[in-house]
Design an enzyme around this catalytic site. Structure first.
Site, PDB file in Angstrom:
ATOM      1  N   GLY A 208      50.234  41.281  46.046  1.00 47.32           N
ATOM      2  CA  GLY A 208      51.685  41.278  46.273  1.00 47.32           C
ATOM      3  C   GLY A 208      52.195  39.880  46.555  1.00 47.32           C
ATOM      4  O   GLY A 208      51.580  39.141  47.328  1.00 47.32           O
TER       5      GLY A 208
ATOM      6  N   ARG B 297      49.536  19.040  45.158  1.00 47.19           N
ATOM      7  CA  ARG B 297      49.760  17.661  45.635  1.00 47.19           C
ATOM      8  C   ARG B 297      48.539  17.143  46.386  1.00 47.19           C
ATOM      9  O   ARG B 297      48.204  15.947  46.296  1.00 47.19           O
ATOM     10  CB  ARG B 297      51.018  17.633  46.522  1.00 47.19           C
ATOM     11  CG  ARG B 297      52.310  18.002  45.753  1.00 47.19           C
ATOM     12  CD  ARG B 297      53.193  16.801  45.520  1.00 47.19           C
ATOM     13  NE  ARG B 297      54.168  17.035  44.468  1.00 47.19           N
ATOM     14  CZ  ARG B 297      55.476  17.229  44.651  1.00 47.19           C
ATOM     15  NH1 ARG B 297      55.984  17.238  45.879  1.00 47.19           N
ATOM     16  NH2 ARG B 297      56.288  17.393  43.615  1.00 47.19           N
TER      17      ARG B 297
ATOM     18  N   ASN C  92      43.532  40.757  51.023  1.00 46.45           N
ATOM     19  CA  ASN C  92      42.194  41.344  51.037  1.00 46.45           C
ATOM     20  C   ASN C  92      41.598  41.635  49.664  1.00 46.45           C
ATOM     21  O   ASN C  92      40.433  41.346  49.415  1.00 46.45           O
ATOM     22  CB  ASN C  92      42.249  42.661  51.818  1.00 46.45           C
ATOM     23  CG  ASN C  92      41.735  42.458  53.213  1.00 46.45           C
ATOM     24  OD1 ASN C  92      40.988  41.513  53.444  1.00 46.45           O
ATOM     25  ND2 ASN C  92      42.118  43.312  54.132  1.00 46.45           N
TER      26      ASN C  92
ATOM     27  N   THR D 197      50.382  37.162  52.175  1.00 52.53           N
ATOM     28  CA  THR D 197      50.820  38.563  52.144  1.00 52.53           C
ATOM     29  C   THR D 197      51.858  38.763  53.239  1.00 52.53           C
ATOM     30  O   THR D 197      51.704  38.221  54.342  1.00 52.53           O
ATOM     31  CB  THR D 197      49.655  39.561  52.363  1.00 52.53           C
ATOM     32  OG1 THR D 197      50.211  40.851  52.681  1.00 52.53           O
ATOM     33  CG2 THR D 197      48.721  39.160  53.474  1.00 52.53           C
TER      34      THR D 197
ATOM     35  N   ASP E 184      52.240  41.331  54.866  1.00 52.90           N
ATOM     36  CA  ASP E 184      51.771  42.336  55.832  1.00 52.90           C
ATOM     37  C   ASP E 184      51.163  41.766  57.115  1.00 52.90           C
ATOM     38  O   ASP E 184      51.032  42.485  58.104  1.00 52.90           O
ATOM     39  CB  ASP E 184      50.720  43.245  55.171  1.00 52.90           C
ATOM     40  CG  ASP E 184      51.334  44.206  54.171  1.00 52.90           C
ATOM     41  OD1 ASP E 184      52.577  44.264  54.096  1.00 52.90           O
ATOM     42  OD2 ASP E 184      50.576  44.886  53.456  1.00 52.90           O
TER      43      ASP E 184
ATOM     44  N   ARG F 278      75.042  57.742  64.631  1.00 57.35           N
ATOM     45  CA  ARG F 278      73.954  58.298  63.821  1.00 57.35           C
ATOM     46  C   ARG F 278      72.577  57.794  64.270  1.00 57.35           C
ATOM     47  O   ARG F 278      72.461  56.720  64.846  1.00 57.35           O
ATOM     48  CB  ARG F 278      74.133  57.885  62.365  1.00 57.35           C
ATOM     49  CG  ARG F 278      75.132  58.745  61.646  1.00 57.35           C
ATOM     50  CD  ARG F 278      75.368  58.237  60.244  1.00 57.35           C
ATOM     51  NE  ARG F 278      76.155  59.186  59.498  1.00 57.35           N
ATOM     52  CZ  ARG F 278      76.884  58.882  58.431  1.00 57.35           C
ATOM     53  NH1 ARG F 278      76.920  57.646  57.977  1.00 57.35           N
ATOM     54  NH2 ARG F 278      77.562  59.805  57.808  1.00 57.35           N
TER      55      ARG F 278
ATOM     56  N   ALA G 249      65.152  48.172  68.351  1.00 57.60           N
ATOM     57  CA  ALA G 249      64.910  49.567  67.955  1.00 57.60           C
ATOM     58  C   ALA G 249      64.534  50.429  69.156  1.00 57.60           C
ATOM     59  O   ALA G 249      63.910  49.948  70.110  1.00 57.60           O
ATOM     60  CB  ALA G 249      63.790  49.620  66.919  1.00 57.60           C
TER      61      ALA G 249
ATOM     62  N   GLN H 125      61.978  42.982  51.034  1.00 59.30           N
ATOM     63  CA  GLN H 125      61.180  42.261  52.045  1.00 59.30           C
ATOM     64  C   GLN H 125      60.202  41.271  51.412  1.00 59.30           C
ATOM     65  O   GLN H 125      59.635  40.421  52.089  1.00 59.30           O
ATOM     66  CB  GLN H 125      60.382  43.253  52.895  1.00 59.30           C
ATOM     67  CG  GLN H 125      61.248  44.162  53.717  1.00 59.30           C
ATOM     68  CD  GLN H 125      60.514  45.441  54.124  1.00 59.30           C
ATOM     69  OE1 GLN H 125      59.971  45.520  55.211  1.00 59.30           O
ATOM     70  NE2 GLN H 125      60.479  46.423  53.247  1.00 59.30           N
TER      71      GLN H 125
END
Ligand code: F6P
Length: 324
Positions: free
Chosen positions: A11, A25, A103, A126, A128, A163, A187, A256
């Protein structure tokens, strides 16, 4: 080593370009020839390999994505695929590799070394942040900030309409993006794959909030959470709290993975790219360059692949405390 190649695999992650730039470089500085391989291991198999110069990486430090493109190669997982890749490297006289990825990328590199003795040094790329051997991976900081921007916006509308929002962030096996964006975005709860948060606990937290007249809530769910993705979690909760509760689900998805890398990611990527390159030139092989406690170090691929990178559970506790 006279000639090496760099590629990105798996990814993509913001900052990969800054990392490629540092490798190229750095190689120019050390008087070593450097080639680029397009589309990761697929490009290695197909011979999509080309010489790079200092100029090839001009004006990319600020760009998201990867100029070398990326892929998750199925063919490289086969002995025939790896043989083709080796033939191509021989043809181009390439003696070593810098692999920017996660990985899966390092697992492939290790197998490749066992069969053909081509040394690879990795740089962790990554969003993650799930790699043992580095405090942060390239792209993670940008992804967290992208998720945070979205959470802030959703909070406005959540508040206006009283909501509950379930916001799904990336992380198949990892809750790092969820925790960091969840804390920064205030959150009420964060759900991650590493720690089971039973639905009953989420319901309890929501009920406690309602008893204190809290009218809107944000629950950040990592895509790989044990209770399911955000839509599944929301559905389970709806069955417990009743249809009257106004809920919405937002999946942030691949936004993201893109975007202009933050200053942090550009600096980290530059450091890790140069670190990987210099490691390779100094004879390191089958290791990943990482930054731990602000120090550059090399961790064997086998450890980055096998060892878990636990999340800090104290941060989850903090989310609960700060949402009362
Ligand atoms: O590994 C990075 C990542 O973005 C994960 O968070 C996510 O689960 C996965 O890649 C998605 O992969 P793809 O873009 O191949 O669907």
């Amino acid at each position: 080593m006279k000639r090496l190649a760099v590629f990105t695999s798996g990814g993509d992650a913001p900052g990969m370009n800054a990392c490629i730039r540092a490798v190229v470089r750095g190689a120019v500085y050390h008087g070593v020839e450097v080639f680029g391989i397009r589309r990761g291991y697929n490009g290695m198999i197909n011979g999509d390999i080309f010489p790079m110069t200092s100029h090839s990486v001009s004006n990319i430090v600020q760009r998201g994505g990867t100029i070398l493109k990326s892929a998750r190669s199925k063919e490289f997982m086969t002995p025939e695929g790896r043989k083709k890749a080796h033939d191509q490297l021989l043809k181009h006289g390439i003696e070593g590799l810098v692999a920017i990825g996660g990985n899966g990328t390092f697992t492939g590199a290790l197998k490749f070394f066992e069969e053909f003795q081509i040394p690879t040094v990795g740089a962790p790329g990554t969003i993650d942040n799930d790699l043992y051997g580095t405090d942060y991976t390239i792209g993670f900081d940008t992804a967290v900030n992208t998720a945070l921007e979205a959470i802030d916006k959703i909070r406005d509308t959540a508040d206006s309409h009283d909501r509950i929002f379930f916001i799904e962030v990336m992380g198949r096996d990892s809750g790092y993006i969820a925790i960091q964006s969840g804390i920064a975005g205030g959150a009420e709860m964060v759900m991650v794959p590493e720690v089971l948060t039973p639905i009953s606990e989420v319901v309890e937290t929501l009920k406690q909030g309602w008893s204190r007249s809290k009218s809107s809530s944000i629950i950040v769910v990592a895509e790989g959470d044990e209770e399911g993705n955000a839509a599944e979690v929301a559905e389970k909760i709806r069955t417990q709290v009743g249809v009257d509760v106004d809920m919405r689900v937002t999946t942030l998805g691949h936004i993201q993975r893109g975007g202009i890398p933050t200053a942090y990611d550009r600096i980290l990527a530059s450091r890790l790219g140069l670190g990987a390159l210099e490691g390779l030139l100094n004879g390191e092989k089958n290791v990943m360059a990482g930054v731990v406690n602000n120090e550059l170090l090399y961790t064997p691929f086998i450890d980055t692949i096998k060892l878990p990178k636990p999340i800090n559970e104290d941060l989850l506790r903090m989310v609960r405390i700060l949402s009362v």
